[in-house]
Structure formats: C-alpha cells, structure tokens
Design an enzyme around this catalytic site. Structure first.
Site: not given
Length: 194
Positions: A82, A134, A146
């Site tokens: 990510c 994240h 993402h």
C-alpha cells in the site's frame, strides 16, 4: 444429398458475411486511447460524466495498476504494497516524493476532514492496531485506490462497513512539503543502513 449441399452453401455464405462484417467493423474502429479508457472506466464506476473527471493523469495511473498483486515490500507491477503504491502514484502523477511507509506518509500530511477530501488526498487506516497500518489515495466520490493485502491494487469505498470501521484520517500534502520530504527521506535512508 441435395439438402446437404444447400445447407453447406448457406453455411459458407453465412460465414463469409460474418467475416466481412467483422473486418469492416475492425477497420472502422479507431485505436483505443488509454486516456479515454481510464476516463470511461472511472466515470462508470464513479457515476460521473467523462468530462467531469478532472485529473486524467491520476485516473490513468490507477487504471494501469488495477489488479497488480499485493506483495509486502514490493514496488513493481509484479507486486506492490500500500505505501509503495501511494509512493509511486505521488512520484509519477504529482512529481512529489512521499515517505516509504504509511506512518511516515501520515507525518507529511495536513489533516483534512473526510467530507473535504479531494482527488489525490491520502487516506489512512488503523486496521486492528493502535498505529497506522494502511494507506490509500482518494479518487473522489467516496472512493479510494489502494493495494489491498487480499486483492492487490483495487478501488474501495470509504462508506463500506470495513473501511468506516478502520478509517483513521485523511489529508493532503502542504505546499511547503519539499523540505519536509527531504528530511524524512534522509532519516529513512540512514535507518536502512543502521
């Protein structure tokens, strides 16, 4: 016997007509433009007019990476995580360097309320953790791109229960980000060698 000949002739004529129609269709069809493909794709999934999609470069980048598998520490189309995805996006789309992990990237942003997010802003999540785990890039209409650990590079909706549950904050880089970016990168490089 005569019936077989008639059927064979009809089949042959039908195949010729289909073949000619396909070749005519192929010749008249203009080559597909990747920019237009990205615009059309995003206008369909986001429900906005093609002319309203303003940041073509952002959408084109995301479109080209969709489906790339997740790989922790990965930084290529063979696999990416990510923070490297957001790092690459900012590098290629905005010509800006981010930190190498989601926590460093968060330290670079100026927080923005969820309702004030704009395409290109970063969104951060604390998934089953007390710290940021994240990051994604907001693309508009409550959606973000993402690198998901389960599905690779994809588009998700901030309104989904899972993402609402773990959403931490969103933000954008301040205009004076260049000096901050250099400091963070130098600190990260020295950490790697120690």
């Amino acid at each position: 016997m005569k019936t077989k000949k008639i059927l064979a002739s009809m089949l042959f004529i039908g195949l010729c007509l289909v073949s000619q129609a396909q070749s005519t269709k192929t010749q008249s069809k203009p080559e597909s433009d990747p920019d237009n493909l990205a615009k059309e794709y995003f206008s369909q999934i986001m429900g906005v007019a093609v002319s309203a999609t303003t940041n073509t470069k952002l959408y084109q980048f995301v479109y080209e990476w969709l489906g790339t598998p997740y790989r922790l520490g990965g930084d290529s189309k063979r696999g990416i995580d990510c923070s490297k995805f957001s790092f690459e996006l900012y590098d290629k789309v905005f010509n800006t360097t981010l930190g190498y992990n989601s926590r460093n990237q968060y330290s670079q942003i100026k927080p923005v309320k969820k309702d004030d997010l704009k395409a290109g802003d970063l969104v951060f999540f604390k998934i089953r953790s007390k710290s940021i785990t994240h990051v994604g890039v907001y693309i508009g209409d409550n959606k973000f791109a993402h690198a998901s650990s389960s599905k690779g590079v994809m588009i998700s909706n901030l309104g989904e229960a899972y993402w609402r549950r773990y959403y931490y904050d969103g933000g954008r880089l301040p205009d004076d980000n260049k000096s901050l970016t250099a400091e963070i990168l130098n600190a990260e490089k020295s950490d790697k060698f120690n």
